[in-house]
Structure formats: structure tokens, C-alpha cells
Design an enzyme around this catalytic site. Sequence first.
Site, PDB file in Angstrom:
ATOM      1  N   LYS A  25      36.704  49.830  32.285  1.00 12.44           N
ATOM      2  CA  LYS A  25      37.061  48.959  31.132  1.00 12.44           C
ATOM      3  C   LYS A  25      36.524  47.548  31.379  1.00 12.44           C
ATOM      4  O   LYS A  25      35.908  46.951  30.501  1.00 12.44           O
ATOM      5  CB  LYS A  25      38.572  48.903  30.977  1.00 12.44           C
ATOM      6  CG  LYS A  25      39.072  47.774  30.079  1.00 12.44           C
ATOM      7  CD  LYS A  25      40.567  47.747  29.891  1.00 12.44           C
ATOM      8  CE  LYS A  25      41.294  46.995  30.941  1.00 12.44           C
ATOM      9  NZ  LYS A  25      41.318  45.534  30.798  1.00 12.44           N
ATOM     10  N   ASN A  26      36.737  47.032  32.591  1.00 10.51           N
ATOM     11  CA  ASN A  26      36.422  45.628  32.856  1.00 10.51           C
ATOM     12  C   ASN A  26      34.947  45.369  33.109  1.00 10.51           C
ATOM     13  O   ASN A  26      34.547  44.244  33.373  1.00 10.51           O
ATOM     14  CB  ASN A  26      37.278  45.095  34.001  1.00 10.51           C
ATOM     15  CG  ASN A  26      38.742  45.000  33.571  1.00 10.51           C
ATOM     16  OD1 ASN A  26      39.044  45.118  32.383  1.00 10.51           O
ATOM     17  ND2 ASN A  26      39.623  44.840  34.527  1.00 10.51           N
ATOM     18  N   ARG A  95      42.913  39.463  23.997  1.00  9.39           N
ATOM     19  CA  ARG A  95      42.659  38.078  24.411  1.00  9.39           C
ATOM     20  C   ARG A  95      41.394  37.962  25.256  1.00  9.39           C
ATOM     21  O   ARG A  95      40.759  36.934  25.306  1.00  9.39           O
ATOM     22  CB  ARG A  95      43.848  37.507  25.165  1.00  9.39           C
ATOM     23  CG  ARG A  95      44.085  38.152  26.518  1.00  9.39           C
ATOM     24  CD  ARG A  95      44.816  37.262  27.458  1.00  9.39           C
ATOM     25  NE  ARG A  95      44.147  36.022  27.722  1.00  9.39           N
ATOM     26  CZ  ARG A  95      43.064  35.878  28.502  1.00  9.39           C
ATOM     27  NH1 ARG A  95      42.493  36.939  29.049  1.00  9.39           N
ATOM     28  NH2 ARG A  95      42.532  34.691  28.706  1.00  9.39           N
ATOM     29  N   ARG A 124      46.889  32.717  31.586  1.00 10.59           N
ATOM     30  CA  ARG A 124      45.459  33.025  31.425  1.00 10.59           C
ATOM     31  C   ARG A 124      44.657  31.821  30.883  1.00 10.59           C
ATOM     32  O   ARG A 124      44.053  31.865  29.818  1.00 10.59           O
ATOM     33  CB  ARG A 124      45.265  34.236  30.519  1.00 10.59           C
ATOM     34  CG  ARG A 124      46.130  35.445  30.825  1.00 10.59           C
ATOM     35  CD  ARG A 124      45.923  36.077  32.172  1.00 10.59           C
ATOM     36  NE  ARG A 124      44.660  36.748  32.324  1.00 10.59           N
ATOM     37  CZ  ARG A 124      44.420  38.004  31.946  1.00 10.59           C
ATOM     38  NH1 ARG A 124      45.360  38.688  31.334  1.00 10.59           N
ATOM     39  NH2 ARG A 124      43.243  38.553  32.142  1.00 10.59           N
ATOM     40  N   PRO A 125      44.667  30.717  31.558  1.00 10.31           N
ATOM     41  CA  PRO A 125      43.914  29.542  31.086  1.00 10.31           C
ATOM     42  C   PRO A 125      42.410  29.827  31.016  1.00 10.31           C
ATOM     43  O   PRO A 125      41.910  30.750  31.667  1.00 10.31           O
ATOM     44  CB  PRO A 125      44.213  28.480  32.134  1.00 10.31           C
ATOM     45  CG  PRO A 125      44.621  29.228  33.347  1.00 10.31           C
ATOM     46  CD  PRO A 125      45.271  30.482  32.884  1.00 10.31           C
ATOM     47  N   ILE A 126      41.693  29.056  30.222  1.00 13.59           N
ATOM     48  CA  ILE A 126      40.231  29.227  30.127  1.00 13.59           C
ATOM     49  C   ILE A 126      39.502  27.916  30.427  1.00 13.59           C
ATOM     50  O   ILE A 126      38.343  27.728  30.023  1.00 13.59           O
ATOM     51  CB  ILE A 126      39.827  29.756  28.716  1.00 13.59           C
ATOM     52  CG1 ILE A 126      40.298  28.793  27.614  1.00 13.59           C
ATOM     53  CG2 ILE A 126      40.334  31.165  28.492  1.00 13.59           C
ATOM     54  CD1 ILE A 126      39.695  29.101  26.248  1.00 13.59           C
ATOM     55  N   ASP A 127      40.167  27.010  31.143  1.00 14.41           N
ATOM     56  CA  ASP A 127      39.555  25.707  31.435  1.00 14.41           C
ATOM     57  C   ASP A 127      38.239  25.837  32.211  1.00 14.41           C
ATOM     58  O   ASP A 127      37.289  25.092  31.951  1.00 14.41           O
ATOM     59  CB  ASP A 127      40.533  24.821  32.193  1.00 14.41           C
ATOM     60  CG  ASP A 127      41.155  25.512  33.408  1.00 14.41           C
ATOM     61  OD1 ASP A 127      41.337  26.752  33.356  1.00 14.41           O
ATOM     62  OD2 ASP A 127      41.428  24.841  34.403  1.00 14.41           O
ATOM     63  N   ILE A 331      47.315  36.122  42.246  1.00 18.33           N
ATOM     64  CA  ILE A 331      46.392  35.878  41.128  1.00 18.33           C
ATOM     65  C   ILE A 331      47.126  35.498  39.849  1.00 18.33           C
ATOM     66  O   ILE A 331      46.801  34.497  39.210  1.00 18.33           O
ATOM     67  CB  ILE A 331      45.493  37.120  40.874  1.00 18.33           C
ATOM     68  CG1 ILE A 331      44.802  37.585  42.159  1.00 18.33           C
ATOM     69  CG2 ILE A 331      44.503  36.840  39.738  1.00 18.33           C
ATOM     70  CD1 ILE A 331      43.730  36.652  42.684  1.00 18.33           C
ATOM     71  N   ARG A 401      45.380  50.899  26.546  1.00 17.12           N
ATOM     72  CA  ARG A 401      44.343  49.858  26.609  1.00 17.12           C
ATOM     73  C   ARG A 401      43.379  50.106  27.774  1.00 17.12           C
ATOM     74  O   ARG A 401      42.233  49.707  27.741  1.00 17.12           O
ATOM     75  CB  ARG A 401      44.995  48.487  26.786  1.00 17.12           C
ATOM     76  CG  ARG A 401      45.737  47.998  25.559  1.00 17.12           C
ATOM     77  CD  ARG A 401      46.205  46.586  25.746  1.00 17.12           C
ATOM     78  NE  ARG A 401      45.109  45.799  26.290  1.00 17.12           N
ATOM     79  CZ  ARG A 401      45.294  44.702  27.032  1.00 17.12           C
ATOM     80  NH1 ARG A 401      46.517  44.291  27.305  1.00 17.12           N
ATOM     81  NH2 ARG A 401      44.271  44.024  27.486  1.00 17.12           N
TER      82      ARG A 401
HETATM   83  C1  EPZ Z   1      39.817  39.816  34.823  1.00 18.65           C
HETATM   84  O1  EPZ Z   1      40.653  38.912  34.120  1.00 18.65           O
HETATM   85  C2  EPZ Z   1      40.289  41.218  34.465  1.00 18.65           C
HETATM   86  N1  EPZ Z   1      40.140  41.433  33.025  1.00 18.65           N
HETATM   87  C3  EPZ Z   1      41.754  41.392  34.855  1.00 18.65           C
HETATM   88  O2  EPZ Z   1      42.119  42.752  34.588  1.00 18.65           O
HETATM   89  C4  EPZ Z   1      41.885  41.155  36.358  1.00 18.65           C
HETATM   90  O3  EPZ Z   1      43.239  41.243  36.729  1.00 18.65           O
HETATM   91  C5  EPZ Z   1      41.334  39.759  36.697  1.00 18.65           C
HETATM   92  O4  EPZ Z   1      39.974  39.641  36.237  1.00 18.65           O
HETATM   93  C6  EPZ Z   1      41.353  39.483  38.193  1.00 18.65           C
HETATM   94  O5  EPZ Z   1      40.576  40.434  38.850  1.00 18.65           O
HETATM   95  C7  EPZ Z   1      38.916  41.756  32.533  1.00 18.65           C
HETATM   96  O6  EPZ Z   1      37.940  41.828  33.259  1.00 18.65           O
HETATM   97  C8  EPZ Z   1      38.837  42.010  31.055  1.00 18.65           C
HETATM   98  P1  EPZ Z   1      40.283  35.646  36.367  1.00 18.65           P
HETATM   99  P2  EPZ Z   1      40.272  37.327  34.072  1.00 18.65           P
HETATM  100  O7  EPZ Z   1      39.624  34.646  35.493  1.00 18.65           O
HETATM  101  O8  EPZ Z   1      38.801  37.173  34.064  1.00 18.65           O
HETATM  102  C9  EPZ Z   1      42.682  31.569  36.975  1.00 18.65           C
HETATM  103  C10 EPZ Z   1      43.426  44.496  33.706  1.00 18.65           C
HETATM  104  O9  EPZ Z   1      44.574  44.886  33.944  1.00 18.65           O
HETATM  105  N2  EPZ Z   1      41.815  30.973  35.945  1.00 18.65           N
HETATM  106  O10 EPZ Z   1      39.488  36.243  37.490  1.00 18.65           O
HETATM  107  O11 EPZ Z   1      41.040  36.705  32.977  1.00 18.65           O
HETATM  108  C11 EPZ Z   1      43.622  32.621  36.402  1.00 18.65           C
HETATM  109  O12 EPZ Z   1      44.794  32.003  35.894  1.00 18.65           O
HETATM  110  C12 EPZ Z   1      43.143  43.008  33.602  1.00 18.65           C
HETATM  111  O13 EPZ Z   1      42.437  45.253  33.552  1.00 18.65           O
HETATM  112  C13 EPZ Z   1      41.966  29.619  35.631  1.00 18.65           C
HETATM  113  O14 EPZ Z   1      42.820  28.930  36.186  1.00 18.65           O
HETATM  114  O15 EPZ Z   1      40.853  36.839  35.466  1.00 18.65           O
HETATM  115  C14 EPZ Z   1      43.909  33.487  37.600  1.00 18.65           C
HETATM  116  O16 EPZ Z   1      44.927  32.891  38.375  1.00 18.65           O
HETATM  117  C15 EPZ Z   1      44.389  42.175  33.812  1.00 18.65           C
HETATM  118  N3  EPZ Z   1      41.157  29.074  34.690  1.00 18.65           N
HETATM  119  C16 EPZ Z   1      42.613  33.431  38.407  1.00 18.65           C
HETATM  120  O17 EPZ Z   1      41.874  32.317  37.893  1.00 18.65           O
HETATM  121  C17 EPZ Z   1      40.180  29.803  34.049  1.00 18.65           C
HETATM  122  O18 EPZ Z   1      39.451  29.240  33.210  1.00 18.65           O
HETATM  123  C18 EPZ Z   1      41.738  34.668  38.290  1.00 18.65           C
HETATM  124  O19 EPZ Z   1      41.644  35.004  36.939  1.00 18.65           O
HETATM  125  C19 EPZ Z   1      40.053  31.172  34.368  1.00 18.65           C
HETATM  126  C20 EPZ Z   1      40.873  31.733  35.322  1.00 18.65           C
END
Ligand code: EPZ
Length: 420
Positions: A25-26, A95, A124-127, A331, A401
Site C-alpha cells: 500500500k505504502n 489524508r 501528522r504534521p506536514i511542516d 514515531i 484500507r
Molecule cells: C508513512 O507515513 C506511512 N504512510 C505510515 O504508514 C508509516 O507509519 C509512516 O510512514 C512511518 O513509517 C504512508 O506511506 C502512506 P512520516 P508518513 O512522515 O509519511 C513526523 C500505515 O499504517 N513528521 O515518516 O506520514 C511525524 O509526525 C501508515 O500504513 C513531522 O513532524 O510518516 C512522525 O513523527 C500509518 N513533520 C515522523 O515525522 C512532517 O512534515 C515520521 O512520520 C512530516 C512528518
Amino acid sequence: MSSGRKLLIRGGRRIEGEIAVQGAKNSALPILAACTLCKGRCEIYNCPRLSDCDAACRILTSLGCACKREGNAVSVNSSAITSGEVSEKLMREMRSSIIFMGALLGRCGRCRMSFPGGCEIGSRPIDFHLEAFRRMGAKIHEEHGYIVCTAARLHGAKVSFPVPSVGATENVMLAAVLAEGVTEIHNAAREPEIRDLAGFLAACGARIDGAGTGTVRIEGVKSLGGCAYTVMPDRIAAATYLCCGAITRGEILLTHCDHGSLEPVASVLEQTGCSIYSFGNDSVYLNARKTLKAPDLIRTAPYPGFPTDAQPPIMALCTTLPGTTMFAETIFENRYRHVSELIRLGAKIKVEGQVAVVEGVNRLSGAELEAGDLRGGAAMVTAALFAEGTTKIGHTCYIDRGYEDIESCLKSVGADIRTV
Ligand code: EPZ
């Protein structure tokens, strides 16, 4: 997503047999988003039949792409893309549609989508994503809950993340492949899905080095053509099915899977006493017909650490292992929602902030549960296979999902599972 459907599982039966693992999926989601960058037609094979992938296809169609699914193959033609806008309705469905932002900026020079907001497991911030786009020349402003990004033409930049982020790494890669010049991503996420996305983009003509390492270098090109590409196996679905085999003290053979990407989970399962063998280039066999014991510590971390997505299902396993396991979820801030449901089955778990302590018990008993998120729902299915009597799990739309046909997969290896 079907609402109201419940899974009914009668526990106590050994899992024995073979499961062909679904596509990831990812990996499929960012690859589907990447199709918007391509002027030609893309054929995506091994694309799992999941509600999240359906949502991504609806977004592609809303953007003016021709998108058609036939079984596990999805064909996408983005030559006539008409819009860079993702509606609020479509964003609310998924999202992680934020992954379209980089590609739409790169292809159309403009992207407008509603703020993705948080989800069940965290804010889930996107900063990191937005800061990187600004460094690449995008103008970004927020209005009425929407993010509007514009860039006549993005230019390469040096981007560094405070912590590795899968989505932000992918989004910057997608924005950089058509940008002017070279982009370097430092402290990039190393997840296997990043390598898979880079493989797809390279097949379309992109120039990318270092995907899967901490430094990714992208040299912008003028345009991308189409390609045919096969999505990698889903390592989290594979990990979940291994946990199902282990919790029932059975044995399971996974085919069509990538054992390298399973390593962090396989090593924890071996610590519990399971025997795991990989052979050929796509099969993994687990045997749990022995006395198992609780691993001491499971700490989630960015790849190649233990994957946060496998924390809920492996916690379900640990509730049945003699001994005590400490979990540290580093995480996401709200990824223990499954704990209260596992306790309803008789599990002994204490949560303090990011730490959960699981004391193994030798029996669980069936109960009525409600899934609250995707991997938490998978944990409930895993535990229900062990629990005496019947467990009913509601809100299975969360499970749909990320797991393709989980009911038929588990039924095929001996589980007593049905939908009501
Ligand atoms: C991806 O989410 C996966 N989703 C998640 O899988 C997975 O848990 C995650 O990576 C970690 O491996 C998809 O690929 C669609 P991150 P993502 O950005 O990209 C922080 C599932 O169950 N962060 O690697 O959103 C964030 O808060 C899902 O299949 C910021 O602070 O995860 C987290 O603590 C759930 N600012 C850390 O980074 C940002 O702009 C890692 O999140 C982005 C992230």
C-alpha cells in the site's frame, strides 16, 4: 469503505498454510501520485485492491487523468491532466493524499488541497513538506482550510529533515524530478518504499541516486514518459501474517514477499523463539510450534529500525508470550489505541506515554471489539485468532484500507473467520 460490516473470528485454531503477500500500500500510493508527472501511460502491476488505492484512483480521475483498474493492474494516463486541485471530500477520504502535492507542483506548477489534518494515530504534521517546497521556490499560502502552492518552475535545493519522514522524502522526490537543477535530500527516510518509488520514477526517465539511503540526489529532467512497473510486496501485511502464524503456534509460508525488507520484524520474531527461513527470492517460512517467550524490548524507529506499522500486530502476539515486553513507540503520539481493545480480550498491558508494558498471559477470551485505526484493527484480528471463543470486530473499514482480502487470506490458512 463498507460500514457496519463486522469480522467474526473463533480463536484457538493453528494457522497452517501459505499466503501470497499483496502489493505494498505504502508504495502503491506514492507511485499512483507519481503517475501525474508522466506525459505517457503508466501500467502499475501488483497494485493491491484496497480502499486507500481506490481513493488515490478517484483523485487521479478528478485531476483529469484516465485511470482504470483491471484486477491488480492499474493503468493511468496523465497526458491530459486538467487540474492541480484535490477536493476536500477526496482529501478527507485519505489524508495521505498529501503525497499528490509534490507531483502536482512539479507537473502543473500549482496545487490546491485542503489541509490533510491529523488521523487516528497522531497529528501528522506536514511542516517538513511545505518547508522543502518553499526552498524549491514554491509560494505557499493557506486560506479557508486549504493549502495553495504555486511555482512557475521549481528549482533544485538542498533539503534536510530534522527526523526522517517517509512522506516528506517522497514528496520532495516527486517535486524534484522535473525541477530545474539538482535537489539533495539529507536525513532522508530509508524505507524500502522510497527505493520502490525511485525505481518507478527512473523507469519513467527520472535521474535519482541514493534512494534507500540517508542522502537522495535528484537531477531534474525536462519531462517523464510512461512505463510499466510492478509494486514491491507489502512488508507490513507480511509482518502481520507472520504474527498470525506465531500467535497460533502454527506455521506459515509467505510467497511473493521481500524478505530483506522484513528483516527488522523477522529478527524480533526469532527473539521470541520462532524459526524463520527465507528461500528463493520471495518466500519466507515461519514455524512457531515450540515454546515461545516474550522479547524484552521493542522500540519503533525509522527504517532499518522496527517499523511502527508492525507495532500493533506484534504487540498482540506479545500479549500471549510468557514474560514481559516493553514497547517504546517513538514515531506517532497516539498509536496505542488498540491497547484498550486487547485488554478487553484479557491482555495485561500498561501504557505510560510512549511506553507500553505487556505482561504475557496464557489465555485470552473472545469479546466485542471496535477497530480504531488500520494497524490497530490488524492487531485485534491477530489476537482474536488466539482468544478462546468468538471475537467480533467492528469498523473493519479501517482494516480494508491496508489489507487486501484479509478474511480470505486467513481462511485459506485455517482460521475460522467470517464477515457478518
Ligand atoms: C508513512 O507515513 C506511512 N504512510 C505510515 O504508514 C508509516 O507509519 C509512516 O510512514 C512511518 O513509517 C504512508 O506511506 C502512506 P512520516 P508518513 O512522515 O509519511 C513526523 C500505515 O499504517 N513528521 O515518516 O506520514 C511525524 O509526525 C501508515 O500504513 C513531522 O513532524 O510518516 C512522525 O513523527 C500509518 N513533520 C515522523 O515525522 C512532517 O512534515 C515520521 O512520520 C512530516 C512528518
